[in-house]
Design an enzyme around this catalytic site. Structure first.
Site, PDB file in Angstrom:
ATOM      1  N   HIS A 159       1.258   4.048  -2.919  1.00  0.00           N
ATOM      2  CA  HIS A 159       1.140   5.445  -2.726  1.00  0.00           C
ATOM      3  C   HIS A 159       2.396   6.460  -3.166  1.00  0.00           C
ATOM      4  O   HIS A 159       2.192   7.629  -3.419  1.00  0.00           O
ATOM      5  CB  HIS A 159       0.416   5.827  -1.447  1.00  0.00           C
ATOM      6  CG  HIS A 159      -1.111   5.575  -1.539  1.00  0.00           C
ATOM      7  ND1 HIS A 159      -1.389   4.181  -1.306  1.00  0.00           N
ATOM      8  CD2 HIS A 159      -2.114   6.366  -1.402  1.00  0.00           C
ATOM      9  CE1 HIS A 159      -2.802   4.303  -1.710  1.00  0.00           C
ATOM     10  NE2 HIS A 159      -3.233   5.649  -1.704  1.00  0.00           N
ATOM     11  N   TRP A 201      -7.276   3.450 -10.778  1.00  0.00           N
ATOM     12  CA  TRP A 201      -6.655   3.497  -9.570  1.00  0.00           C
ATOM     13  C   TRP A 201      -7.400   2.635  -8.333  1.00  0.00           C
ATOM     14  O   TRP A 201      -6.815   1.621  -7.843  1.00  0.00           O
ATOM     15  CB  TRP A 201      -6.731   5.028  -8.786  1.00  0.00           C
ATOM     16  CG  TRP A 201      -5.958   5.016  -7.667  1.00  0.00           C
ATOM     17  CD1 TRP A 201      -6.365   5.051  -6.479  1.00  0.00           C
ATOM     18  CD2 TRP A 201      -4.564   4.889  -7.311  1.00  0.00           C
ATOM     19  NE1 TRP A 201      -5.543   4.964  -5.377  1.00  0.00           N
ATOM     20  CE2 TRP A 201      -4.206   4.954  -6.017  1.00  0.00           C
ATOM     21  CE3 TRP A 201      -3.599   4.824  -8.076  1.00  0.00           C
ATOM     22  CZ2 TRP A 201      -3.042   4.953  -5.252  1.00  0.00           C
ATOM     23  CZ3 TRP A 201      -2.053   4.755  -7.255  1.00  0.00           C
ATOM     24  CH2 TRP A 201      -1.906   4.730  -6.103  1.00  0.00           C
ATOM     25  N   TRP A 202      -8.543   2.551  -8.516  1.00  0.00           N
ATOM     26  CA  TRP A 202      -9.448   1.839  -7.753  1.00  0.00           C
ATOM     27  C   TRP A 202      -9.370   0.326  -8.060  1.00  0.00           C
ATOM     28  O   TRP A 202      -9.090  -0.604  -7.116  1.00  0.00           O
ATOM     29  CB  TRP A 202     -10.888   1.890  -7.920  1.00  0.00           C
ATOM     30  CG  TRP A 202     -11.214   3.101  -7.101  1.00  0.00           C
ATOM     31  CD1 TRP A 202     -10.919   4.088  -6.161  1.00  0.00           C
ATOM     32  CD2 TRP A 202     -12.575   4.075  -7.118  1.00  0.00           C
ATOM     33  NE1 TRP A 202     -11.331   5.123  -5.957  1.00  0.00           N
ATOM     34  CE2 TRP A 202     -12.664   5.060  -6.475  1.00  0.00           C
ATOM     35  CE3 TRP A 202     -13.720   3.663  -7.896  1.00  0.00           C
ATOM     36  CZ2 TRP A 202     -13.641   6.046  -6.182  1.00  0.00           C
ATOM     37  CZ3 TRP A 202     -14.858   4.575  -7.607  1.00  0.00           C
ATOM     38  CH2 TRP A 202     -14.905   5.543  -7.047  1.00  0.00           C
ATOM     39  N   TYR A 211      -4.458  16.149   1.490  1.00  0.00           N
ATOM     40  CA  TYR A 211      -4.714  14.728   1.631  1.00  0.00           C
ATOM     41  C   TYR A 211      -3.814  14.040   2.450  1.00  0.00           C
ATOM     42  O   TYR A 211      -2.834  14.012   1.858  1.00  0.00           O
ATOM     43  CB  TYR A 211      -5.312  14.102   0.539  1.00  0.00           C
ATOM     44  CG  TYR A 211      -6.140  12.950   0.328  1.00  0.00           C
ATOM     45  CD1 TYR A 211      -6.150  12.105   1.284  1.00  0.00           C
ATOM     46  CD2 TYR A 211      -6.474  12.565  -1.018  1.00  0.00           C
ATOM     47  CE1 TYR A 211      -7.043  10.942   1.161  1.00  0.00           C
ATOM     48  CE2 TYR A 211      -7.343  11.372  -1.043  1.00  0.00           C
ATOM     49  CZ  TYR A 211      -7.454  10.714   0.006  1.00  0.00           C
ATOM     50  OH  TYR A 211      -7.964   9.581  -0.062  1.00  0.00           O
ATOM     51  N   TYR A 252       0.918  -1.218  -0.040  1.00  0.00           N
ATOM     52  CA  TYR A 252      -0.042  -0.011  -0.091  1.00  0.00           C
ATOM     53  C   TYR A 252       0.954   1.186   0.085  1.00  0.00           C
ATOM     54  O   TYR A 252       0.464   2.244  -0.749  1.00  0.00           O
ATOM     55  CB  TYR A 252      -0.791  -0.227   1.186  1.00  0.00           C
ATOM     56  CG  TYR A 252      -1.849   1.330   1.430  1.00  0.00           C
ATOM     57  CD1 TYR A 252      -3.178   0.811   0.480  1.00  0.00           C
ATOM     58  CD2 TYR A 252      -1.648   2.218   1.843  1.00  0.00           C
ATOM     59  CE1 TYR A 252      -3.966   2.052   0.742  1.00  0.00           C
ATOM     60  CE2 TYR A 252      -2.423   3.236   1.924  1.00  0.00           C
ATOM     61  CZ  TYR A 252      -3.873   3.176   1.198  1.00  0.00           C
ATOM     62  OH  TYR A 252      -4.533   4.320   1.224  1.00  0.00           O
TER      63      TYR A 252
END
Length: 104
Positions: A22, A76-77, A41, A18
């Site tokens: 990112h 992206w999802w 964010y 993860y």
């Protein structure tokens, strides 16, 4: 600016991947988020529960509601779906967080 906070759930054993994904966030995704009125964010991990806690700022005229239909967001999802709990369309499951305290 409005602050929006929510929780997501990472699958066990997926922390390193993860973070890696990112750290290499696609420039077109970052631009899409900014263009939609999202800024500042951040995502935080609770290593014990694998819960992800996110906060972001939304501009008054934000277009966050348009993101689920955008091809970059959908890619992206799909790219992230194997790492976390997702809805049937691969959108990450989100649980809203309720503001309880703020020290300006």
């Amino acid at each position: 600016m409005e602050t929006h906070a929510f929780r997501m759930q990472l699958k066990p054993g997926m922390v390193d991947e993860y973070r890696r994904r990112h750290d290499a966030i696609w420039p077109e995704l970052a631009a899409l988020l900014r263009d939609a009125g999202i800024s500042d964010y951040s995502i935080f991990l609770d290593p014990e529960s694998h819960a992800l806690f996110a906060t972001l700022k939304l501009a008054a005229d934000n277009r966050r509601d348009t993101l689920p239909a955008h091809p970059v967001m959908l890619r992206w999802w799909d790219h992230m779906a194997d790492l976390m709990e997702v809805e049937p369309d691969n959108k990450p499951r989100e649980w809203p967080l309720v503001p309880m305290f703020h020290l300006p």
